[in-house]
Structures are given as structure tokens and as C-alpha cells.
Design an enzyme around this catalytic site. Structure first.
Site, short mmCIF file in Angstrom:
data_model
loop_
_atom_site.label_atom_id
_atom_site.label_comp_id
_atom_site.label_asym_id
_atom_site.label_seq_id
_atom_site.Cartn_x
_atom_site.Cartn_y
_atom_site.Cartn_z
N ASP A 105 28.91 1.31 80.96
CA ASP A 105 28.15 2.31 81.70
C ASP A 105 28.27 3.69 81.08
OD1 ASP A 105 30.84 2.47 82.34
OD2 ASP A 105 30.57 2.34 84.52
N ASP A 108 33.57 7.98 77.83
CA ASP A 108 34.28 9.19 78.27
C ASP A 108 35.44 9.48 77.32
OD1 ASP A 108 35.31 11.25 79.80
OD2 ASP A 108 36.25 9.94 81.26
P1 5GP Z 1 36.57 5.69 78.75
O1 5GP Z 1 37.39 4.42 78.58
O2 5GP Z 1 35.59 5.95 77.65
O3 5GP Z 1 37.42 6.87 79.11
O4 5GP Z 1 35.73 5.53 80.06
C1 5GP Z 1 34.99 4.45 80.30
C2 5GP Z 1 35.12 4.00 81.74
O5 5GP Z 1 35.66 4.99 82.62
C3 5GP Z 1 33.74 3.72 82.26
O6 5GP Z 1 33.39 2.39 82.00
C4 5GP Z 1 33.86 4.01 83.72
O7 5GP Z 1 34.33 2.86 84.38
C5 5GP Z 1 34.90 5.08 83.81
N1 5GP Z 1 34.30 6.43 83.87
C6 5GP Z 1 34.31 7.37 82.90
N2 5GP Z 1 33.65 8.49 83.29
C7 5GP Z 1 33.18 8.24 84.54
C8 5GP Z 1 32.40 9.01 85.47
O8 5GP Z 1 31.97 10.15 85.26
N3 5GP Z 1 32.12 8.40 86.64
C9 5GP Z 1 32.56 7.14 86.97
N4 5GP Z 1 32.22 6.67 88.14
N5 5GP Z 1 33.29 6.40 86.10
C10 5GP Z 1 33.60 6.93 84.90
MG MG Z 2 33.84 0.84 83.33
#
Ligand code: 5GP
Ligand code: MG
Length: 186
Positions: A105, A108
Site C-alpha cells: 500500500d 514509508d
Molecule cells: P515501511 O515498512 O516502508 O515503513 O512501511 C510500510 C508499511 O507501514 C505499510 O505497508 C503500512 O502498513 C504501514 N504504513 C506506513 N505509512 C503509513 C500511513 O501513513 N498510514 C497507514 N495506515 N499505514 C502506514
Molecule cells: Mg502494510
């Protein structure tokens, strides 16, 4: 639920249009001559957040595919910052020799992609590509290589279209920012 929304960041109409564009691009890249050979693709949504995006996307990709599942948690419960990614479960099927397209989705911190890509490569996938609907405007996200990005968004916490806060709001059709007082409310 709608009273909790501060503003719509990306409307369902814009999402639908972009999802079709992404599907066209992915279809082209997975069809000869761009993608030579007989290997088929496996689409792997990273649950739970990518569920809705993946469901919409694959209905516009008219090529043979299998679907595998992977559940990763990084924002458990009421978190609005990553707590580190961990694999909670998987039902990938046999990805050996297949072209795997991971669908998430939002990008981040990059922790999820960096965790899952090597794992799928180790299982013998022919290639592993990545597609995210949203990419946050922050260095960690920009520095994590992905193959397809739907939208670039500001570094804000968003929900809707699969994304949750405390497991709620996934069924909102738009991608939205919640009111300040909702976050932190128990
Ligand atoms: P990363 O592993 O890149 O930090 O983040 C990926 C996961 O963190 C995404 O698949 C999601 O589940 C969660 N996530 C990151 N940013 C957001 C956000 O702004 N809103 C929500 N609801 N989930 C997020
Ligand atoms: Mg996720």
C-alpha cells in the site's frame, strides 16, 4: 467514520484512474518482448493494507497469474510510526522460477520492502519486482528502490483504500488524513 476525516488527499476517482495506468504498465512489462521466456507471474499483496489496491489492480492485468499472500506488520494497533516490520504469516505457493510482483500500500521507512524482497528471492523467484500505491516524501522512502509507484504523497499519516488506523478505516474509498483528535483517542 466520515466525521473523523480531516481532508481527502486522493479521491477514489483519481485512485481508479492511476490504478488502470499502473496495470497497463505492468502488463506491458510482463508481456514479450519486454519480458521474454515462459515464466509466469505471481502477484503477492502484502496484507492487510495492500488487499484492496491489489484486488483492483489485478482485474486490469489480463495475463496468466497466481496469487500468493504475505502478512507483514509494521504499524500495529494505534501506531502512526513504524515499529519495525515482521512477517506474521505467508501463503506464497511455489514461487520458484516465477516472476514475483510484490504489492504494498505505502512505502514509508522501506522496512517492509527490505524485509520481504530478499525473502522471496531466497525462495528461488526468477525475478522480484515491487509496486506501491503511495510513496511518502521522506529520504528513507526515496532511497528504497521500487519498480512502480502510484502516487507521491507528503510525509503524513493516511488511511483509507486498505490503509488503517487501529485496524479501522480500511473500507474508506478515498485516501484521507484523519482529524488530529482521532489519533490518540482511545
Ligand atoms: P515501511 O515498512 O516502508 O515503513 O512501511 C510500510 C508499511 O507501514 C505499510 O505497508 C503500512 O502498513 C504501514 N504504513 C506506513 N505509512 C503509513 C500511513 O501513513 N498510514 C497507514 N495506515 N499505514 C502506514
Ligand atoms: Mg502494510
Amino acid at each position: 467514520m466520515h466525521g473523523d476525516i480531516d481532508r481527502v488527499l486522493i479521491s477514489q476517482e483519481r485512485i481508479a484512474a492511476r490504478v488502470r495506468e499502473l496495470a497497463r504498465e505492468i502488463t506491458k512489462d510482463h508481456t514479450p518482448p519486454v519480458m521474454p521466456g515462459e515464466a509466469e507471474i505471481s502477484i503477492v499483496p502484502i496484507l492487510t493494507g495492500a488487499m484492496i489496491f491489489c484486488g483492483d489492480l489485478i482485474r486490469h492485468i489480463p495475463i496468466a497469474m497466481k496469487i500468493g499472500l504475505m502478512t507483514v506488520s509494521s504499524y500495529p494497533g494505534r501506531s502512526i510510526r513504524t515499529q519495525g516490520s515482521s512477517v506474521l504469516g505467508q501463503q506464497l505457493g511455489d514461487v520458484k522460477g516465477r516472476h514475483v510482483l510484490l504489492i504494498d500500500d505505502i512505502l514509508d521507512s522501506g522496512g517492509t520492502i527490505k524485509l520481504v524482497v530478499p525473502l522471496v528471492k531466497e525462495l528461488g523467484a526468477a525475478t522480484v519486482k515491487t509496486c506501491v500505491l503511495l510513496r511518502k516524501d521522506r529520504p528513507a522512502a526515496r532511497e528504497t528502490p521500487v519498480d512502480y509507484v502510484g502516487f507521491e504523497i507528503p510525509d503524513e499519516f493516511v488511511v483509507g483504500y486498505g490503509l488503517d488506523y487501529n485496524d479501522y478505516y480500511r473500507n474508506l474509498p478515498d485516501i484521507v488524513v484523519l482529524k488530529q483528535d482521532v489519533i490518540g483517542r482511545s
